[in-house]
Design an enzyme around this catalytic site. Structure first.
Site, mmCIF file in Angstrom:
data_model
loop_
_atom_site.group_PDB
_atom_site.id
_atom_site.type_symbol
_atom_site.label_atom_id
_atom_site.label_comp_id
_atom_site.label_asym_id
_atom_site.label_seq_id
_atom_site.Cartn_x
_atom_site.Cartn_y
_atom_site.Cartn_z
ATOM 1 N N ASP A 18 11.546 21.896 -45.313
ATOM 2 C CA ASP A 18 10.415 22.354 -44.513
ATOM 3 C C ASP A 18 9.646 21.179 -43.916
ATOM 4 O OD1 ASP A 18 8.687 24.202 -43.407
ATOM 5 O OD2 ASP A 18 7.424 24.346 -45.182
ATOM 6 N N HIS A 35 13.673 18.049 -35.781
ATOM 7 C CA HIS A 35 14.907 18.653 -36.289
ATOM 8 C C HIS A 35 16.042 17.632 -36.342
ATOM 9 C CE1 HIS A 35 13.041 22.496 -36.397
ATOM 10 N NE2 HIS A 35 12.980 22.662 -35.097
ATOM 11 N N LEU A 129 31.150 17.371 -55.065
ATOM 12 C CA LEU A 129 29.951 18.164 -54.767
ATOM 13 C C LEU A 129 30.290 19.376 -53.912
ATOM 14 C CD1 LEU A 129 26.742 18.352 -54.592
ATOM 15 C CD2 LEU A 129 26.994 17.072 -52.449
#
Length: 247
Positions: A18, A35, A129
């Site tokens: 956020d 962004h 991962l």
């Protein structure tokens, strides 16, 4: 920064990324710059999670509610996702990272769904991962879809409604093959889940940090892991660590 030694490593870390827009506004820049800068934080965080030994990293990339944002911003976010997959997929695959996508895929436009499916298929046998990308994801929508799936089986006579339990519902969620998050981090100082992993977060530890997502880096990630390692997770039971009695 060297990888610190930690006594406890969370198996699954989930992050609500956020603050991209506010990071840009604070600097007098277009939201699109925020962004783009946020994508750099994604790359660094994926590497940090792998170095730490985290098995699953879930990133809340685009919610089912984000479609209500201005069209230009939505298009920019879609473009960033396309570039991330096209630019980073080969490197992630080389690093043995497995990609999983959660969220509603039915309404995805254009080439987005094929790109996401390609990323999953290319990396599906990787064993390091697991990078879970929550895209067009909303937890309430996920739970509704799981419930509808069970209801259809009941109507077809394939399932006794009395047999439905929590484990069965878990098996119909987008995260059916993914363990619940041990730690959920939210950047930007906001302290809410925003319709993210509501079912799965039942016993997660939460960490809300003031930094905006574009400023999130390896050092902040490892600081979050240190905080997690200091927590006493009881899962409704009594702590195994005795507390001192005063008086």
């Amino acid at each position: 920064m060297a990888t610190p030694e930690l006594a406890i490593i969370p198996r699954h870390v989930a992050i609500i990324m956020d603050g991209n827009g506010r990071w840009a506004n604070k600097r007098g820049l277009p939201r699109t710059v925020g962004h783009s800068k946020g994508m750099e934080a994604v790359r660094e965080t994926v590497k940090a999670a792998g170095e730490a030994g985290v098995e699953y990293l879930t990133l809340f990339a685009f919610s089912s509610e984000n479609w209500s944002r201005p069209e230009a911003e939505v298009n920019d976010l879609m473009g960033l996702l396309r570039r991330f997959i096209r630019r980073d997929l080969a490197e992630l695959h080389h690093s043995n990272v497995r990609i999983r996508i959660i969220g509603d895929r039915v309404k995805l436009r254009g080439d987005l769904l094929p790109l996401l499916l390609e990323a999953e298929e290319t990396t599906r046998n990787n064993t390091a991962l697991t990078l879970v990308i929550a895209f067009n994801y909303g937890s309430r929508d996920e739970i509704v879809r799981a419930t509808l799936s069970l209801a259809k089986d009941v109507r077809a006579g394939l399932l006794d409604p009395e047999a439905i339990d929590a484990a069965m519902i878990c098996g119909r969620l987008d995260t059916a093959d993914i363990p619940d998050p041990d730690l959920i981090i939210r950047t930007s100082g906001e302290e809410r889940l925003s319709n993210f992993l509501l079912w799965q977060a039942a016993y997660s530890e939460f960490l809300f940090i003031p930094e905006y997502w574009p400023d999130f880096d390896k050092q902040l990630f490892f600081q979050a892991l240190k905080v997690y390692a200091s927590r006493d997770r009881r899962f409704g039971a009594v702590s195994a660590t005795p507390t001192a009695v005063v008086g």
